[in-house]
Design an enzyme around this catalytic site. Structure first.
Site, mmCIF file in Angstrom:
data_model
loop_
_atom_site.group_PDB
_atom_site.id
_atom_site.type_symbol
_atom_site.label_atom_id
_atom_site.label_comp_id
_atom_site.label_asym_id
_atom_site.label_seq_id
_atom_site.Cartn_x
_atom_site.Cartn_y
_atom_site.Cartn_z
ATOM 1 N N ASP A 1 -0.877 13.368 18.138
ATOM 2 C CA ASP A 1 -0.683 13.511 16.684
ATOM 3 C C ASP A 1 -2.016 13.382 15.956
ATOM 4 O O ASP A 1 -2.120 12.697 14.934
ATOM 5 C CB ASP A 1 0.316 12.473 16.184
ATOM 6 C CG ASP A 1 0.895 12.850 14.820
ATOM 7 O OD1 ASP A 1 0.814 14.047 14.459
ATOM 8 O OD2 ASP A 1 1.414 11.966 14.122
ATOM 9 N N LEU B 1 0.821 -1.213 0.000
ATOM 10 C CA LEU B 1 0.000 0.000 0.000
ATOM 11 C C LEU B 1 0.852 1.260 0.000
ATOM 12 O O LEU B 1 0.774 2.066 -0.917
ATOM 13 C CB LEU B 1 -0.941 -0.004 1.210
ATOM 14 C CG LEU B 1 -1.979 -1.131 1.246
ATOM 15 C CD1 LEU B 1 -2.801 -1.057 2.520
ATOM 16 C CD2 LEU B 1 -2.870 -1.066 0.008
ATOM 17 N N SER C 1 4.408 3.477 2.147
ATOM 18 C CA SER C 1 5.534 3.445 3.081
ATOM 19 C C SER C 1 5.853 4.863 3.502
ATOM 20 O O SER C 1 5.557 5.829 2.798
ATOM 21 C CB SER C 1 6.776 2.798 2.453
ATOM 22 O OG SER C 1 7.208 3.559 1.321
ATOM 23 N N LYS D 1 1.586 -3.895 9.185
ATOM 24 C CA LYS D 1 2.526 -2.770 9.292
ATOM 25 C C LYS D 1 3.893 -3.320 9.665
ATOM 26 O O LYS D 1 4.065 -3.965 10.698
ATOM 27 C CB LYS D 1 2.044 -1.771 10.350
ATOM 28 C CG LYS D 1 2.917 -0.543 10.491
ATOM 29 C CD LYS D 1 2.329 0.416 11.522
ATOM 30 C CE LYS D 1 3.176 1.668 11.670
ATOM 31 N NZ LYS D 1 2.610 2.593 12.683
ATOM 32 N N GLY E 1 9.001 6.817 6.140
ATOM 33 C CA GLY E 1 10.000 6.723 7.185
ATOM 34 C C GLY E 1 10.553 5.321 7.299
ATOM 35 O O GLY E 1 11.128 4.775 6.362
ATOM 36 N N GLN F 1 6.479 0.235 6.457
ATOM 37 C CA GLN F 1 5.862 -0.228 5.212
ATOM 38 C C GLN F 1 4.504 -0.829 5.555
ATOM 39 O O GLN F 1 4.362 -1.498 6.575
ATOM 40 C CB GLN F 1 6.728 -1.287 4.518
ATOM 41 C CG GLN F 1 8.101 -0.790 4.093
ATOM 42 C CD GLN F 1 8.982 -1.895 3.551
ATOM 43 O OE1 GLN F 1 8.625 -3.084 3.602
ATOM 44 N NE2 GLN F 1 10.150 -1.540 3.009
ATOM 45 N N VAL F 2 3.517 -0.586 4.675
ATOM 46 C CA VAL F 2 2.150 -1.028 4.939
ATOM 47 C C VAL F 2 1.710 -1.931 3.796
ATOM 48 O O VAL F 2 1.850 -1.573 2.616
ATOM 49 C CB VAL F 2 1.191 0.164 5.105
ATOM 50 C CG1 VAL F 2 -0.225 -0.333 5.383
ATOM 51 C CG2 VAL F 2 1.669 1.089 6.226
#
EC number: 2.7.11.1
Length: 810
Positions: A158, A28, A30, A56, A32, A35-36
Site C-alpha cells: 500500500d 488528529l 480518523s 492510534k 474507517g 482514530q489518531v
C-alpha cells in the site's frame, strides 16, 4: 458489520498502553475503524528521546480482525529504529467498554510536519524540483528497502503518497503497515483465488496496484516487484501530481500504457527510472537495491545501503566452500561490466563492477561488493573462494524469478538516454540466461577451472578440421590442414587413404595427370576412348572414372580409395608412402611452362590425326579397350544391360572379331559374342537411315491439326492450292472450310446484304474503296479449321512491309 459508534477521547484522558502511560493531547484524524491522537508518554521514547507520540486507536469488530492488527504490530517491531520508517513504541489490546468489540492501542513516532501530501499541496503553483523529488524518493526507498531486506521479505502492498510522513527534522518516513504481507504465491484453486482477490481489493489502493494484482490469471506471485511498481506510480505522482493511469484505468495498468505530461519537465534519466519501475513484466523491473543505487547516482551521492542481495550470495557461497560442498564453477566474466564512475582517465584502468543476476535467496555466487565513503565500489575476493553461479535464480519463499538490473537500466551508470528516447523496452528475463563472454575483468580473483576455458574455446572454434598438433590451449590456432582439390568429399567422408606414388616431382605430376586425363577424355585413338560409343550403356562412363582414379592415385582401378592424414609424419620426406596433406600459401603444383604447352599441342595434333585415319568401328574400339584393361567389367555390364533381346544366331552374321582375354580371367562364350556383334550391327544399320527433319509448320496460333495416320514426322500437312480453287475462292468471296473428322464440306450461311451507303461510317467506306482498288480478299480471321486452305498473299508486299517495320533485321 457496521462500524461501532465510539466517542472520541477528550484531551487530558490518560490511557495505559503496554508499559507506557499516554495522556491525550489532541485529536488528529480518523478513518474507517481507526482514530489518531497526539499523546504525551512516559517514559519517553528511548530511540528519539521524545515524550510526544502518536496514539492510534483501532476498533476491531471481531476477534478475527485481531490477527491483522497483530501482523501490523509485528512488522513495526521488525522495522523498529529505522530512521525512514515510523518507529514503533508500544501497543496494547483489550475489549471495548461495551464488550461487543476489541480495542487496539498502538504508540508510534509522531511526525510533526504532517504527511507528504500536505507538503505537496503547498507547492501547487511552484512544483517540486528534481532534486527535491530525488530526496523524497531516496528516503522513501530506504524505508521500503528495510522491509525487503528481511528474511522472508515483507511486502508493503500500500505504498502511496498518503502513507509517507515528514518528521520534525525533515526526514521522510513510511507508515501504515496494515497491508503488510509476505510473498503471496499464485492461487491454485477457486478458493484461493477468491481469497487472494478479496485480500487485494481490501488492502491495496486501486491506482497503485500492479498488473499481477489486477490479473490473477497470469499466475504471477505478488512479491517485492509489486512494491517496485507502486514506487513507480509514487515517483510519477510526486513529479506530475497525478497517477500515470488516472485516465486509462485498469486497461492502462494491465499493459503499462501511460504518457508523460509536458509540464513540468524533468530529465530523461528520471523518466527512464519511472519507465523501468513500471514495466509490465515483474521480472523486468529492478529490485529495490538497484532503484536506490540509481537514485543515488542521479543525486551524485554514494548509495546509503549496501546491496544485501549480493551480500547474501557472497555469504552463502563462502559457507558452501567452507563446508566442503561441491559448487559448480563458471566463467564469471560472461556478464557485462559497467563502470561505476562515469568520468575516468583513459590510461587508468577503470573500476568495474559485474552486473550479475541475483535473487533474494542466498543461492548465487558472486563477488562481495562494498561501497566506501568515496563512492567507489570495491570488489574483494576471499582466499580460496571460487565464484559460482546457479541457474535457479529464485526470490525468497516463493522460488520465483527476481531479475535485477537489466542492460538498459545498467546503461544509466555511465550515460543518459537520448531526449527523444522515451519508450525504450526491456529485454525479457530469458535474455540473461547465457550472456556471451566479452573480456576479462581487471580483477585479481582465484583460479577458475581449466575446463571453463576449454568449453569457451570450443564454442568459438571454427567448424573446419584442425590438427591436434597445431591446436594449443593458449591461442586459437588457424587450421593448417587444407584438403587437396583432387580429393572428393565422398572420399573424405569415408576416411580412406590416397597413396601418392614415390619420387614424383611437381612437373611429373602435371604431365602424368594431364596426359591421363586427356587420354581418358579424348583417347589417343577411337579404340582407346571408353566414352565415345554411340550407344552408351553406362559402363563406359564407369570405366572413364576408373581411368581418372587410376591416374590420380597411381594404383589399380579396383584398389580401395582412402584419405590418410598422418599426424606423425611431418618431416615431408620424399620416400614416405603416406604423406600428410598440408596447405601452403602457394599452389601444390608448379605452373605450366612453354615447353609443356608445346608438347601438349603436338600430342594433341598427333591424336587428332590418328583418329581421322582410323575407321569408325565400335567393335574394334570395344575390343581394344578390353585388351588394355580387362578389369573394367564393361563386357558383362554391356551384355546384362543391353536392350536388344537374345535371338538365334543367323547365318548372315558378318565378320566376327575375336576377343582375346587377359591372363585367362574372362571366358568368352561364342553365342554371347555373336549376340553382341549382331546387336552392334543392328545399331549401325539403324544409324544409316536418313535423318528426318521436323519443321515448325502448323504451329500457328489458330491452327488445330487432327491426328495424322501417315508416318511423316511433320505435325502439319498442307494441301497445295490449285488454280481452280483459288479462282473459285475469289469469285465466291468465302473460304471453303473442310473438316477432317467427317471429310464433308460445311456450307456457311448466306452472306448478309451489304449495309446501305447512308448508314455506313467513313471508315467502312474507306475500307471498301481500298478493297475495290487493290482487289484483295477481305481481311478476316481464318478459323482454326481452315488449315488446308492458303490465302492469296503477295510476297513482294510482305517483304516490303517487313523491311519497313523491321529494318534492323533485314
Amino acid at each position: 458489520m457496521n462500524t461501532p459508534q465510539i466517542s472520541l477521547y477528550e484531551p487530558g484522558t490518560i490511557l495505559t498502553v503496554g508499559s507506557h502511560h499516554a495522556k491525550i493531547i489532541k485529536y488528529l484524524t480518523s478513518g474507517g475503524f481507526a482514530q489518531v491522537y497526539t499523546a504525551e508518554i512516559s517514559p519517553p521514547d528511548p530511540y528519539s528521546n521524545a515524550n510526544i507520540a502518536c496514539l492510534k486507536r483501532v476498533i476491531v469488530p471481531h476477534k478475527q480482525g485481531l490477527n491483522t492488527l497483530r501482523a501490523e504490530v509485528d512488522a513495526m517491531k521488525l522495522l523498529r529504529n529505522n530512521k525512514h520508517v515510523v518507529s514503533y513504541i508500544d501497543s496494547h489490546a483489550a475489549r471495548s467498554v461495551n464488550g461487543i468489540a476489541y480495542e487496539v492501542f498502538v504508540l508510534m513516532e509522531f511526525c510533526e510536519r504532517g504527511g507528504l501530501i500536505d507538503f505537496m499541496n503547498t507547492r501547487l503553483q511552484n512544483r517540486l524540483q528534481e532534486s527535491e523529488i530525488l530526496e523524497i524518493m531516496s528516503q522513501t526507498v530506504q524505508g521500503i528497502t528495510a522491509m525487503h531486506a528481511l528474511q522472508p521479505p515483507l511486502i508493503h502492498r500500500d505504498i502511496k503518497i498518503e502513507n509517507v510522513l515528514i518528521s520534525h527534522d525533515g526526514l521522510y518516513k513510511v507508515c501504515d503497515f496494515g497491508s503488510v504481507s509476505g510473498v503471496i504465491r499464485p492461487p491454485r484453486n477457486t478458493q484461493e483465488f477468491n481469497y487472494v482477490q478479496h485480500d487485494i481489493l481490501t488492502n491495496t489502493t486501486a491506482q497503485y496496484r500492479s498488473p499481477e494484482m489486477i490479473d490473477l490469471y497470469r499466475g504471477l506471485p505478488i512479491d517485492e516487484k509489486s512494491d517496485i511498481w507502486a514506487l513507480g506510480v509514487f515517483l510519477y505522482k510526486i513529479c506530475y501530481y497525478t497517477t500515470p493511469f488516472e485516465k486509462s484505468g485498469e486497461a492502462g495498468i494491465l499493459h503499462a500504457r501511460y504518457q508523460y505530461p509536458s509540464f513540468p519537465q524533468y530529465s530523461d534519466r528520471l523518466k527512464n527510472l519511472i519507465r523501468l519501475m513500471l514495466m509490465e513484466a515483474p521480472s523486468q523491473r529492478p529490485n529495490i537495491c538497484q532503484v536506490l543505487e540509481e537514485v543515488s547516482r542521479l543525486q551524485n551521492k554514494p548509495c546509503p545501503i549496501r546491496n544485501f542481495y549480493l551480500l547474501r550470495a557472497m555469504n552463502q557461497n563462502a559457507n558452501t566452500q567452507l563446508a566442503g560442498e561441491p559448487s559448480s564453477t563458471t566463467y564469471v566474466p560472461t556478464q557485462k561490466f559497467i563502470p561505476v564512475q562515469s568520468l575516468q582517465s583513459i590510461n587508468q584502468p577503470p573500476n568495474m563492477m559485474p552486473v550479475t543476476h541475483v535473487s533474494t535467496t542466498p543461492n548465487l555466487g558472486t563477488f562481495p561488493i562494498s561501497i566506501n565513503d568515496n563512492n567507489k565500489t570495491e570488489v574483494t575476493a576471499h582466499a580460496g573462494l571460487q565464484v559460482g553461479s546457479h541457474s535457479n535464480l529464485t526470490s525468497p519463499l516463493m522460488k520465483t524469478k527476481s531479475v535485477p538490473l537489466s542492460d538498459e537500466f545498467a546503461s544509466l551508470y555511465y550515460k543518459e538516454l537520448h531526449p527523444f528516447q522515451k519508450s525504450q523496452t526491456f529485454k525479457s528475463v530469458e535474455s540473461f540466461q547465457s550472456p556471451q563472454r566479452k573480456s576479462m575483468p581487471p580483477l585479481s580473483l582465484t583460479p577458475v577451472n581449466n575446463d571453463i576455458f576449454d568449453r569457451v574455446s570450443a564454442i568459438n572454434r571454427p567448424n573446419n578440421y584442425v590438427d591436434s598438433e597445431t591446436q594449443t590451449i593458449d591461442n586459437m590456432a588457424v587450421p593448417n590442414l587444407k584438403l587437396s582439390p583432387t580429393i572428393t568429399s565422398k572420399s573424405l567422408s569415408s576416411t580412406k587413404e590416397i597413396a601418392a606414388p614415390d619420387n614424383i616431382n611437381g612437373s611429373k605430376i602435371v604431365r602424368s595427370l594431364s596426359s591421363k586425363l586427356k587420354k581418358v577424355i579424348t583417347g589417343e585413338s577411337r579404340g582407346n576412348s571408353p566414352i565415345k560409343s554411340r550407344q552408351n550403356t553406362g559402363d563406359s562412363i564407369r570405366s572413364a572414372f576408373g581411368k581418372l582414379r587410376h591416374g590420380f592415385t597411381g594404383n589399380s582401378v579396383n584398389n580401395s580409395r582412402s584419405a590418410s592424414f598422418d599426424n606423425n609424419n611431418v618431416n615431408g620426406n620424399g620416400n614416405n608412402t603416406n604423406r600428410r596433406l598440408v596447405s601452403s600459401s602457394t599452389s601444390s603444383f608448379p605452373k605450366f611452362n612453354s615447353d609443356t604447352k608445346r608438347k601438349e599441342e603436338s600430342d594433341k595434333n598427333q591424336r587428332l590425326e590418328k583418329r581421322r585415319s582410323m575407321p569408325p568401328s565400335i567393335l574394334s574400339d570395344f575390343d581394344q579397350h578390353e585388351r588394355n584393361n580387362s578389369r573394367t567389367g564393361s563386357r558383362d555390364y554391356y551384355r546384362s544391360h543391353s536392350p536388344v533381346k537374345k535371338t538365334q544366331a543367323s547365318a548372315k552374321t558378318t565378320s566376327k572379331p575375336t576377343l582375346i582375354p587377359d591372363n585367362g580371367n574372362v571366358n568368352i562364350n561364342q553365342e554371347k559374342k555373336e549376340s553382341i556383334q549382331r546387336r552392334v550391327h543392328n545399331l549401325l544399320k539403324s544409324s544409316d537411315d536418313p535423318v528426318t527433319y521436323k519443321s515448325a509448320s502448323g504451329y500457328g496460333k489458330y491452327t488445330d491439326i487432327g491426328t495424322e495416320t501417315s508416318n511423316r514426322h511433320s505435325s502439319v500437312r498442307i494441301t497445295p492450292i490449285t488454280e481452280e480453287k483459288f479462282k473459285k475462292t475469289l469469285k465466291d468471296g468465302v473460304l471453303d472450310i473442310k473438316t477432317k473428322s467427317n471429310g464433308k464440306d460445311k456450307s456457311r450461311p448466306p452472306r448478309p446484304p451489304p449495309k446501305p451507303l447512308h448508314l455506313r461510317t467513313e471508315i467502312q467506306k474507306i475500307r471498301n474503296f481500298s478493297r475495290l482498288q487493290s482487289k484483295k480478299l477481305p481481311i478476316e480471321r481464318i478459323s482454326s479449321e481452315a488449315t488446308e486452305t492458303i490465302v492469296d498473299v503477295n510476297v513482294d508486299d510482305l517483304e516490303a512491309d517487313f523491311r519497313k517495320r523491321f529494318p534492323s533485321k533485314v
